[in-house]
Design a protein around this motif. Structure first.
Motif, PDB file in Angstrom:
ATOM      1  N   ALA A   1       0.832  -1.205   0.000  1.00 34.99           N
ATOM      2  CA  ALA A   1       0.000   0.000   0.000  1.00 34.99           C
ATOM      3  C   ALA A   1       0.866   1.253   0.000  1.00 34.99           C
ATOM      4  O   ALA A   1       0.565   2.236  -0.692  1.00 34.99           O
ATOM      5  N   ARG A   2       1.952   1.217   0.755  1.00 30.69           N
ATOM      6  CA  ARG A   2       2.877   2.356   0.801  1.00 30.69           C
ATOM      7  C   ARG A   2       3.545   2.559  -0.556  1.00 30.69           C
ATOM      8  O   ARG A   2       3.688   3.697  -1.031  1.00 30.69           O
TER       9      ARG A   2
ATOM     10  N   HIS B   1      -7.747   2.596  -3.673  1.00 34.26           N
ATOM     11  CA  HIS B   1      -6.663   2.223  -2.777  1.00 34.26           C
ATOM     12  C   HIS B   1      -6.740   3.123  -1.538  1.00 34.26           C
ATOM     13  O   HIS B   1      -7.515   4.077  -1.489  1.00 34.26           O
ATOM     14  N   GLY B   2      -5.921   2.834  -0.558  1.00 31.50           N
ATOM     15  CA  GLY B   2      -5.921   3.640   0.670  1.00 31.50           C
ATOM     16  C   GLY B   2      -6.723   2.972   1.760  1.00 31.50           C
ATOM     17  O   GLY B   2      -7.898   2.655   1.561  1.00 31.50           O
TER      18      GLY B   2
ATOM     19  N   ARG C   1      -8.943   6.340  -1.856  1.00 36.11           N
ATOM     20  CA  ARG C   1      -8.864   7.226  -3.010  1.00 36.11           C
ATOM     21  C   ARG C   1      -8.953   6.385  -4.271  1.00 36.11           C
ATOM     22  O   ARG C   1      -8.750   5.168  -4.250  1.00 36.11           O
TER      23      ARG C   1
ATOM     24  N   ARG D   1       1.939   9.367  -6.311  1.00 31.48           N
ATOM     25  CA  ARG D   1       2.379  10.760  -6.170  1.00 31.48           C
ATOM     26  C   ARG D   1       3.366  11.138  -7.274  1.00 31.48           C
ATOM     27  O   ARG D   1       3.390  12.279  -7.731  1.00 31.48           O
TER      28      ARG D   1
ATOM     29  N   ASP E   1       1.119   4.309  -2.893  1.00 31.71           N
ATOM     30  CA  ASP E   1       0.981   5.733  -2.581  1.00 31.71           C
ATOM     31  C   ASP E   1       2.146   6.543  -3.146  1.00 31.71           C
ATOM     32  O   ASP E   1       1.942   7.613  -3.736  1.00 31.71           O
TER      33      ASP E   1
ATOM     34  N   GLU F   1      -7.182  10.562  -8.395  1.00 28.74           N
ATOM     35  CA  GLU F   1      -5.871  10.891  -8.938  1.00 28.74           C
ATOM     36  C   GLU F   1      -5.793  10.361 -10.363  1.00 28.74           C
ATOM     37  O   GLU F   1      -6.044   9.180 -10.598  1.00 28.74           O
TER      38      GLU F   1
END
Length: 290
Positions: A77-78, A121-122, A127, A85, A81, A109
């Motif tokens: 998950a990290r 996800h999140g 999001r 970005r 993210d 996004e």
């Protein structure tokens, strides 16, 4: 069984089993020490001691497996993210208008990628990621259908529940029916999201979106997420769009049932033997003994 019932059935079964095992395992360690101190090491050769050893082994192995799955899920998950970005681009006015209609303002996004995909996800604040390839290839109605589908996943916090279901199912590896409940939950949530999209956008838009959306990209494949483009349920989803019978009614296989019965018997033996061992010590008062 719908997705929510499958999820809560999985959570309830896993929590009850885990609470019982943890309680007995804690008592068992003390009871074994007392038995060895008062009766010698020969007590370890008894059937009750073997039952206790089985219980402790099941607990340790399950804890290790679930911790590993949780660690990998959080790390994936990290990774997603950070990747999003890096790849995010500005939304076009048309996309922003569609996002507002779906009720996802500030939660979408757009990702620079030619492959058409969309996924939620999140864990704490879900999001939606949508690729520029999908924005380019989908019609306005199809894009709205995709976002309506993903909005249902976001409202249900499905990425978080997916991670929880994965961790619980892998912990109780001797009970394959819990893995079946996890599968039912995942499948029914996809179908529920499709129904939500049909309600808001119509069958044609959802059908068109299904043809254009792919699965999650490789870099997001292991993350706890929900994606519209999964192909494993395509037949059931098409049948649902056609208004045919119950779209997903997969039953547990005979092997799953048989293995779960064997695993359940192993748990019963281990718990009963452990409880009997504990009951022969001063800890018996915890079980109503004197």
């Amino acid at each position: 069984m719908n997705g929510n019932r499958a999820f809560w059935a999985l959570v309830t079964a896993a929590v009850v089993i885990r609470a019982t095992v943890v309680f007995l395992a804690c008592c068992l360690m003390i009871a074994l020490s007392w038995q060895i101190t008062h009766h010698g090491a020969d007590v370890l050769r008894s059937g009750r001691a073997w039952a206790g050893a089985a219980l402790l082994t099941l607990s340790a192995v399950g804890t290790a497996r679930s911790a590993r799955r949780l660690w990998h899920g959080l790390r994936a998950a990290r990774t997603v993210d950070v990747r999003l970005r890096t790849l995010s681009v500005d939304e076009s006015p048309a996309v922003r208008a569609t996002v507002r209609k779906a009720g996802l303002t500030a939660r979408v996004e757009v990702v620079e990628d030619t492959v058409p995909f969309a996924f939620t996800h999140g864990l704490l604040r879900p999001r939606v990621a949508v690729s520029s390839g999908l924005v380019t290839s989908a019609t306005s109605a199809e894009l709205q259908a995709v976002l309506a589908h993903e909005a249902e996943h976001a409202r249900g916090r499905d990425p978080l529940r997916t991670l929880i279901a994965n961790v619980l199912a892998v912990r109780h590896f001797t009970l394959p029916l819990l893995e079946h409940l996890r599968t039912v939950f995942s499948a029914e949530r996809e179908l529920a999201a499709d129904r939500c999209a049909v309600t808001h956008c119509g069958v044609g838009a959802v059908a068109g979106a299904l043809l254009k959306v792919g699965g999650t990209p490789q870099w997001a494949h292991n993350a706890p997420a929900a994606a519209m483009g999964g192909r494993s349920l395509l037949e059931a989803r098409i049948r649902q769009l056609e208004g045919k019978d119950a779209p997903y009614s997969a039953r547990a296989g005979r092997l799953q049932v048989a293995l779960t019965a064997a695993g359940g018997a192993l748990h019963v033996w281990a718990i009963a033997g452990s409880a009997w061992l504990v009951a022969t010590t001063p800890l018996a008062c915890m079980f109503g003994g004197h």
